[in-house]
Design an enzyme around this catalytic site. Structure first.
Site, PDB file in Angstrom:
ATOM      1  N   ALA A   1      -2.317   3.869  -2.762  1.00  0.00           N
ATOM      2  CA  ALA A   1      -2.928   4.727  -1.734  1.00  0.00           C
ATOM      3  C   ALA A   1      -3.632   5.908  -2.390  1.00  0.00           C
ATOM      4  O   ALA A   1      -4.735   6.284  -1.996  1.00  0.00           O
ATOM      5  CB  ALA A   1      -1.871   5.213  -0.745  1.00  0.00           C
TER       6      ALA A   1
ATOM      7  N   LEU B   1       0.856  -1.183   0.000  1.00  0.00           N
ATOM      8  CA  LEU B   1       0.000   0.000   0.000  1.00  0.00           C
ATOM      9  C   LEU B   1       0.898   1.241   0.000  1.00  0.00           C
ATOM     10  O   LEU B   1       0.970   1.988   0.960  1.00  0.00           O
ATOM     11  CB  LEU B   1      -0.925  -0.039   1.217  1.00  0.00           C
ATOM     12  CG  LEU B   1      -2.227   0.722   1.155  1.00  0.00           C
ATOM     13  CD1 LEU B   1      -2.959   0.508  -0.168  1.00  0.00           C
ATOM     14  CD2 LEU B   1      -3.129   0.327   2.299  1.00  0.00           C
ATOM     15  N   HIS B   2       1.606   1.438  -1.115  1.00  0.00           N
ATOM     16  CA  HIS B   2       2.506   2.586  -1.269  1.00  0.00           C
ATOM     17  C   HIS B   2       1.770   3.719  -1.983  1.00  0.00           C
ATOM     18  O   HIS B   2       0.542   3.705  -2.086  1.00  0.00           O
ATOM     19  CB  HIS B   2       3.789   2.173  -1.980  1.00  0.00           C
ATOM     20  CG  HIS B   2       3.557   1.499  -3.303  1.00  0.00           C
ATOM     21  ND1 HIS B   2       3.187   2.179  -4.431  1.00  0.00           N
ATOM     22  CD2 HIS B   2       3.621   0.197  -3.655  1.00  0.00           C
ATOM     23  CE1 HIS B   2       3.033   1.334  -5.432  1.00  0.00           C
ATOM     24  NE2 HIS B   2       3.280   0.111  -4.990  1.00  0.00           N
ATOM     25  N   ALA B   3       2.481   4.707  -2.479  1.00  0.00           N
ATOM     26  CA  ALA B   3       1.879   5.947  -2.990  1.00  0.00           C
ATOM     27  C   ALA B   3       0.828   5.744  -4.085  1.00  0.00           C
ATOM     28  O   ALA B   3      -0.246   6.331  -4.016  1.00  0.00           O
ATOM     29  CB  ALA B   3       2.968   6.891  -3.488  1.00  0.00           C
TER      30      ALA B   3
END
Length: 84
Positions: free
Chosen positions: A20, A15-17
C-alpha cells in the site's frame, strides 16, 4: 483535455502496509486522481490507510481508476506497482 481510464489487476499479494505504501508513493507522482476499487469499497490511491482498508488479499481482483491530464501514465504506473 482531461482523460480517464480504468483497468483490473489481480493482486499477487495482500494489500497490506508495504505494498500500500509503494502504491501511494507511485500515485503521488501524478496530478491525476487515482482510485482503487475492491468490492463496494473505493480508496484514494494517495491514502495508505484507505488502500489498506480495502482488505484486498492475494488473488483478489481490484479495479484501478484514473482521471486527469496524466491518467494514462498514472494508470500504467499504479497497475504495475500493484502487479509486482
Amino acid at each position: 483535455m482531461s482523460a480517464s481510464s480504468e483497468r483490473s489487476v489481480v493482486l499477487p499479494e495482500d494489500l497490506h502496509a508495504r505494498p500500500a505504501g509503494a502504491l501511494v508513493r507511485v500515485a503521488a507522482r501524478f496530478r491525476s486522481t487515482v482510485e482503487v476499487v475492491f468490492g463496494e469499497k473505493i480508496a484514494n490511491a494517495r491514502s495508505v490507510l484507505a488502500v489498506m482498508g480495502l482488505g484486498a488479499t492475494a488473488g483478489s481482483t481490484v479495479l484501478v481508476r484514473a482521471a486527469g491530464d496524466d491518467a494514462a501514465e498514472a494508470m500504467d504506473a499504479v497497475v504495475s506497482a500493484l502487479a509486482d
